[in-house]
Design an enzyme around this catalytic site. Sequence first.
Site, mmCIF file in Angstrom:
data_model
loop_
_atom_site.group_PDB
_atom_site.id
_atom_site.type_symbol
_atom_site.label_atom_id
_atom_site.label_comp_id
_atom_site.label_asym_id
_atom_site.label_seq_id
_atom_site.Cartn_x
_atom_site.Cartn_y
_atom_site.Cartn_z
ATOM 1 N N LEU A 10 0.912 -1.363 -0.010
ATOM 2 C CA LEU A 10 0.074 0.029 -0.075
ATOM 3 C C LEU A 10 0.782 1.370 -0.076
ATOM 4 C CD1 LEU A 10 -2.839 -1.103 2.562
ATOM 5 C CD2 LEU A 10 -2.925 -0.820 0.109
ATOM 6 N N GLU A 30 9.116 -4.919 -6.933
ATOM 7 C CA GLU A 30 8.188 -5.851 -6.009
ATOM 8 C C GLU A 30 8.886 -7.452 -6.003
ATOM 9 O OE1 GLU A 30 6.021 -5.716 -3.064
ATOM 10 O OE2 GLU A 30 6.543 -7.967 -3.394
ATOM 11 N N LEU A 133 15.372 -5.684 -4.921
ATOM 12 C CA LEU A 133 16.534 -4.561 -4.774
ATOM 13 C C LEU A 133 17.388 -5.549 -3.759
ATOM 14 C CD1 LEU A 133 17.875 -1.767 -4.327
ATOM 15 C CD2 LEU A 133 16.907 -1.856 -1.984
ATOM 16 N N TYR A 210 -12.816 -11.045 18.508
ATOM 17 C CA TYR A 210 -11.372 -11.091 19.322
ATOM 18 C C TYR A 210 -11.985 -12.218 20.409
ATOM 19 C CZ TYR A 210 -9.596 -6.904 17.587
ATOM 20 O OH TYR A 210 -8.883 -5.797 16.733
ATOM 21 N N GLY A 299 -7.429 -1.716 15.136
ATOM 22 C CA GLY A 299 -7.645 -0.195 14.887
ATOM 23 C C GLY A 299 -7.648 0.214 13.209
#
Length: 499
Positions: A10, A30, A133, A210, A299
């Site tokens: 992202l 990538e 890389l 959860y 979150g």
Amino acid sequence: MRVLIVGAGLSGLSTAMFLGLHGVESLVVERHATTSLHPKARGQFPHTMEALRLAGVDQRVADASPPDFQFRIIVAGTAAGPVHSEILVDDGGPDLSDFSSAGWANASQERVEPILAERAVHLGATVRFSTELVEFTQDQDGVVALLRDLATGEEETVRVDYMVGADGHRSPIREALGIGVAGRGVLGTGVGAIFEADLSSVLPRNALVYLKNPELPGAGGVLVSTDEPGRYALGVGTGEYDEDRWVEMIRVAAGVPGLDVRLLEVSGNSDTQHWVADSFSSGRVHLVGDAVRVMPPTGAFGGNTAIMDGFSLAWKLAMVIKGEAGPELLDSHTPERRPYSEYIAEQQYTFYVHRMAPELDDGTLMPPADPTSMLFFGYRHVSDAVVLEPGDEGELLEPEPTGRPGSRAPHVVLPDGSSTIELFGRGFVVLTGSAHWVVKAREVGLTAHLLEGEAWAKAYGVTEAGAVLVRPDFFVAWRTPDAEGDLRGALRHVLKLRE
Ligand SMILES: Cc1cc2nc3c(=O)[nH]c(=O)nc-3n(C[C@H](O)[C@H](O)[C@H](O)COP(=O)(O)OP(=O)(O)OC[C@H]3O[C@@H](n4cnc5c(N)ncnc54)[C@H](O)[C@@H]3O)c2cc1C
């Protein structure tokens, strides 16, 4: 190519897309053959959607969200109950219309990454998969990187002006730069499985549970639905589990004895961590996303903040590369993104302890912030890339929009129903109610928006005779309450332009 971006997650794809929007081409490498095949980060907050709107992909991301936006987060013994607490029963996200004209989306990372990649390529980026890389060096003039095509083994050296390390939490680039990290460290280690089962009787289609259950390793876990109907992921404490044990644990988590389960994939150990890098830049290399900040996923800020890192860095890189700003503008990357990262990571830690590990509550937790304001729109960028006003003590947060420099430009609904925020993004702009400032803005090559009425001026803390300079990332750079003030000087200061 002027910029090499390592990592097509992202953060890397966002950086490439926003660089493209500002007219700068980049090469993204990538090591995987495709974008992520795992849903991982889900959900786009309104501040992220504002940025995605600027890039023209907000609707596609919204369309990639499950049709029934509802997402339920609970703490429970099993998916079938008992429910200990309900954290979120989401019917489209809280109303943030006082802060933004953008909405929420609930797309998964697996669906968002291809959208960003496609848009980045459309805007001039080159995205090379199966390419890694290998190593890099930098000097005063640029970065030399050795790339390897993993399909053919061929190696190639590229020289670029800047490199962006978007290479995830292990970030070999951050390691190579010798940048340390600080935080609460490893909070736990877990393993996960993706499976198919009919849980429709116990779990609404989009849900996250959860689990608090002594029959699961570590007495808990996380059960979450994916975009595929009937497909779920279960995460539990680390261990070696064979297929039978996984099926048993899935039945326990679901609360459905004898449940028919098809195990699709089991993943290796992964740590839940909490840390922020000591610096986000070193020389001509700048870091974004998980490379500089890892936090518990409680979150949903990891993915959002990764996209916003790219949004925040891209305009600066672009202006420096195009010669519209001095290279020192990039010195603001760490002071602007690091304090917010520390704050967000601490907030997610609080959520983590409350939801999953109450035994870790040692009385030092940061109280949860008001999600409707501070977390999305109330953080400030306090750096030398804004003109702070006398008396500004550099607070990181403000509960209500003030319009002062370093703060996000307030959202004000304009007579045509659009938002002031929609006026920003392509370059620096001036808001004013006075023809005087329109002329002054033109003199320094800026677009000025002449606004009617006093609502906007009130929101921005100026009079209609005043002016506000807004950066491409929607943050206020400078303002003057009236016809007095040195717009040219402010712009030169922010952009680090020498006389
Ligand atoms: C299981 C899981 C669940 C999650 N759930 C949530 C959630 O619900 N909400 C949320 O907001 N966040 C969540 N996150 C976090 C979120 O996925 C990350 O914060 C986000 O993906 C960070 O994006 P990134 O681009 O910085 O890093 P990444 O997505 O990790 O991308 C880094 C990329 O760099 C590549 N790379 C690394 N080194 C090299 C190299 N040398 N050469 C070429 N390529 C290289 C990697 O292959 C990788 O694709 C979750 C994460 C996980 C693992």
